[in-house]
Design a protein around this motif. Sequence first.
Motif, short mmCIF file in Angstrom:
data_model
loop_
_atom_site.label_atom_id
_atom_site.label_comp_id
_atom_site.label_asym_id
_atom_site.label_seq_id
_atom_site.Cartn_x
_atom_site.Cartn_y
_atom_site.Cartn_z
N ALA A 1 9.22 -11.31 6.04
CA ALA A 1 9.82 -10.47 4.83
C ALA A 1 9.33 -10.90 3.54
CB ALA A 1 11.47 -10.82 5.15
N ALA A 2 8.91 -12.01 3.56
CA ALA A 2 8.55 -12.33 2.16
C ALA A 2 7.23 -11.48 1.71
CB ALA A 2 8.18 -14.14 1.85
N GLY A 3 6.28 -11.30 2.39
CA GLY A 3 5.11 -10.65 2.44
C GLY A 3 5.68 -9.18 1.96
N LEU A 4 6.34 -8.84 2.87
CA LEU A 4 6.89 -7.24 2.91
C LEU A 4 7.41 -6.90 1.64
CD1 LEU A 4 8.03 -6.49 6.30
CD2 LEU A 4 6.03 -5.51 5.18
N ILE A 5 8.38 -8.14 1.08
CA ILE A 5 8.97 -7.81 -0.41
C ILE A 5 8.03 -7.77 -1.61
CG2 ILE A 5 10.48 -9.18 -2.06
CD1 ILE A 5 12.26 -10.25 0.52
N VAL A 6 6.84 -8.50 -1.40
CA VAL A 6 6.05 -8.50 -2.40
C VAL A 6 5.23 -7.08 -2.45
CG1 VAL A 6 4.00 -9.47 -2.94
CG2 VAL A 6 5.48 -10.96 -2.36
N ALA A 7 4.91 -6.75 -1.50
CA ALA A 7 4.28 -5.26 -1.23
C ALA A 7 5.15 -4.22 -1.41
CB ALA A 7 3.62 -5.39 0.39
N PHE A 8 6.35 -4.07 -1.09
CA PHE A 8 7.02 -2.89 -1.43
C PHE A 8 7.41 -2.97 -2.84
CE2 PHE A 8 8.66 -2.86 3.28
CZ PHE A 8 7.35 -2.38 3.78
N ARG A 9 7.82 -4.18 -3.26
CA ARG A 9 7.95 -4.09 -4.82
C ARG A 9 6.92 -3.46 -5.60
NH1 ARG A 9 12.53 -6.07 -7.39
NH2 ARG A 9 14.23 -7.11 -5.90
N ALA A 10 5.64 -3.95 -5.10
CA ALA A 10 4.76 -3.20 -5.88
C ALA A 10 4.06 -2.15 -5.56
CB ALA A 10 3.52 -4.50 -5.50
N GLY A 11 4.64 -1.42 -4.79
CA GLY A 11 4.71 -0.07 -4.55
C GLY A 11 3.63 0.19 -3.53
N ILE A 12 3.39 -0.85 -2.55
CA ILE A 12 2.07 -0.89 -1.45
C ILE A 12 3.00 -0.92 -0.15
CG2 ILE A 12 0.24 -2.41 -0.79
CD1 ILE A 12 -0.36 -2.71 -3.39
N TRP A 13 2.25 -0.03 0.85
CA TRP A 13 2.94 -0.06 2.17
C TRP A 13 1.77 -0.94 3.09
CZ3 TRP A 13 7.39 2.53 4.06
CH2 TRP A 13 8.01 3.35 3.16
N LEU B 1 -9.21 -2.95 -0.65
CA LEU B 1 -10.32 -2.20 -1.57
C LEU B 1 -10.37 -0.73 -1.69
CD1 LEU B 1 -13.29 -4.66 -0.66
CD2 LEU B 1 -11.97 -4.75 -2.67
N LEU B 2 -10.08 -0.14 -0.44
CA LEU B 2 -9.92 1.40 -0.23
C LEU B 2 -9.04 1.85 -1.13
CD1 LEU B 2 -10.81 1.90 3.56
CD2 LEU B 2 -12.16 2.21 1.56
N ARG B 3 -7.68 1.23 -1.12
CA ARG B 3 -6.54 1.68 -1.96
C ARG B 3 -6.73 1.53 -3.59
NH1 ARG B 3 -0.70 1.95 -2.69
NH2 ARG B 3 -0.50 2.10 -4.92
N ALA B 4 -7.48 0.18 -3.84
CA ALA B 4 -7.86 -0.01 -5.14
C ALA B 4 -8.75 0.46 -5.97
CB ALA B 4 -7.96 -1.54 -5.43
N TYR B 5 -9.74 0.73 -5.26
CA TYR B 5 -10.98 1.49 -5.78
C TYR B 5 -11.25 3.03 -5.27
CZ TYR B 5 -11.69 -3.22 -7.49
OH TYR B 5 -11.51 -4.33 -8.28
N GLN B 6 -10.67 3.47 -4.32
CA GLN B 6 -10.96 4.79 -3.71
C GLN B 6 -9.61 5.74 -3.68
OE1 GLN B 6 -14.05 5.83 -3.50
NE2 GLN B 6 -14.87 3.90 -4.13
N GLY B 7 -8.50 4.84 -3.82
CA GLY B 7 -7.15 5.62 -3.59
C GLY B 7 -6.99 6.03 -2.28
N VAL B 8 -7.45 5.46 -1.34
CA VAL B 8 -7.22 5.79 0.19
C VAL B 8 -5.97 5.39 0.52
CG1 VAL B 8 -7.88 5.46 2.56
CG2 VAL B 8 -9.47 5.67 0.66
N ASN B 9 -4.98 6.01 1.09
CA ASN B 9 -3.63 5.78 1.38
C ASN B 9 -3.67 4.61 2.30
OD1 ASN B 9 -0.98 5.74 2.63
ND2 ASN B 9 -0.88 7.96 2.17
N GLU B 10 -2.87 3.60 1.93
CA GLU B 10 -2.96 2.24 2.70
C GLU B 10 -2.18 2.50 4.03
OE1 GLU B 10 0.54 1.70 0.01
OE2 GLU B 10 -1.49 2.65 -0.09
N ILE B 11 -1.11 3.38 4.03
CA ILE B 11 -0.34 3.40 5.28
C ILE B 11 -1.42 3.68 6.47
CG2 ILE B 11 1.24 4.94 6.69
CD1 ILE B 11 2.68 5.45 3.69
N ILE B 12 -2.14 4.66 6.52
CA ILE B 12 -3.07 4.88 7.80
C ILE B 12 -4.11 3.67 7.73
CG2 ILE B 12 -5.04 6.18 8.21
CD1 ILE B 12 -3.92 8.68 6.57
N THR B 13 -4.61 3.18 6.51
CA THR B 13 -5.58 2.09 6.90
C THR B 13 -5.03 0.76 7.38
OG1 THR B 13 -5.40 1.45 4.48
CG2 THR B 13 -7.29 2.80 5.25
#
Length: 362
Positions: free
Chosen positions: A85-97, A149-161
């Motif tokens: 949950a701690a890790g998911l809170i960090v990710a979701f609050r930063a808009g990352i799935w 890296l794919l999300r940060a520099y290529q804009g690839v959807n992180e849900i799939i990756t």
Amino acid sequence: MTETQVPQASTEDIGSVQRPENPWKRAAITSLGPIVAAVVLSGLILLAFGVDPIAYYGFVIEKGLLSSLGLQQTLTRMAPLLFLAAGLIVAFRAGIWNLGVDGQFLLGAVGAAALAPVLVETMPGWLVLLLGFLLAGLIGAAWSVIPALLRAYQGVNEIITTLMMSFLGVSIANALVKLVFWDPNTTVPQTRTLPVADRLPRLFDTTISSGVLWALLAILAVHFVMTRTAFGLRLRTVGANPRAATHAGLSVPLLTVAVFAISAGFAGLAGATEILGVNGNIRTDWNPAYGLTIIPLVFLARFNGPVSIILIFFYSVILIGSESAARRVGVPQDFRLILVGMLMIFLGLAEWLDTRSRKRAG
């Protein structure tokens, strides 16, 4: 001299004035509402199959909360869930799935299970535990590098990756147990076993693993960082509006990679907690799939650390109590997954209704 005429407000005018929103009412509708609806509908499903839902839920509460042994097992079960949950809170609050936590969890667990039994023969127990946690956290973080890296520099959807990496991570973890870390002294594929005496110490004279204390500190620290520090503000800004964050001078790609590493690192720590605190080893094909079941609880808590602790406690009660309740009333032990599935459906519905009402009010 005429009296000053004071215009009287009509009933329609008074009714048109918008009252301030009651936050407690909104929390009850969007958080408690889905819980109640999921429990009721799951109870109706039990009733349709000839099972008394009152008896089922009664056994769940009795064995998971009211009995001494059940309560100790419940608190121990909370430890990996709190780290996740701690890790998911960090990710979701930063808009990352980050939906790859199960793979990160298992790979971290395999790393700790492979390292600890070997080092304990030559090192102090506390140092072995520390190194096991560090290795698991690093493995979890490393497994998020490609999606990051794919999300940060290529804009690839992180849900799939992240889902793809999770599937690959689970498969690799099982392969490592069978091919690399199989204890030759056992017939069933599993890693070497860390002796009970060398695992995380128990609290007082109970069976409660001390890992729950470290997990509680982790989620409270995450809540503090995300809500009270400049670093947390940067992450929330990136999640809310990446363009605004860029104009503000923030390095969005770098922060994105950092979020992935932190979130996945906590997933690795969750795996280490399960191995170094409870199981002591990993058997082949072991996958508790905690990750995807903890996501709705984090959403129900609105990414709030203390509220997540409360919800995870009650979910742990369900996990422990349902094992006994299933045997007592004759339903599959995985019936709790139906309850979780219902919870996710009603959570999404409540979120949609809340968003729709806010748009109308605006």
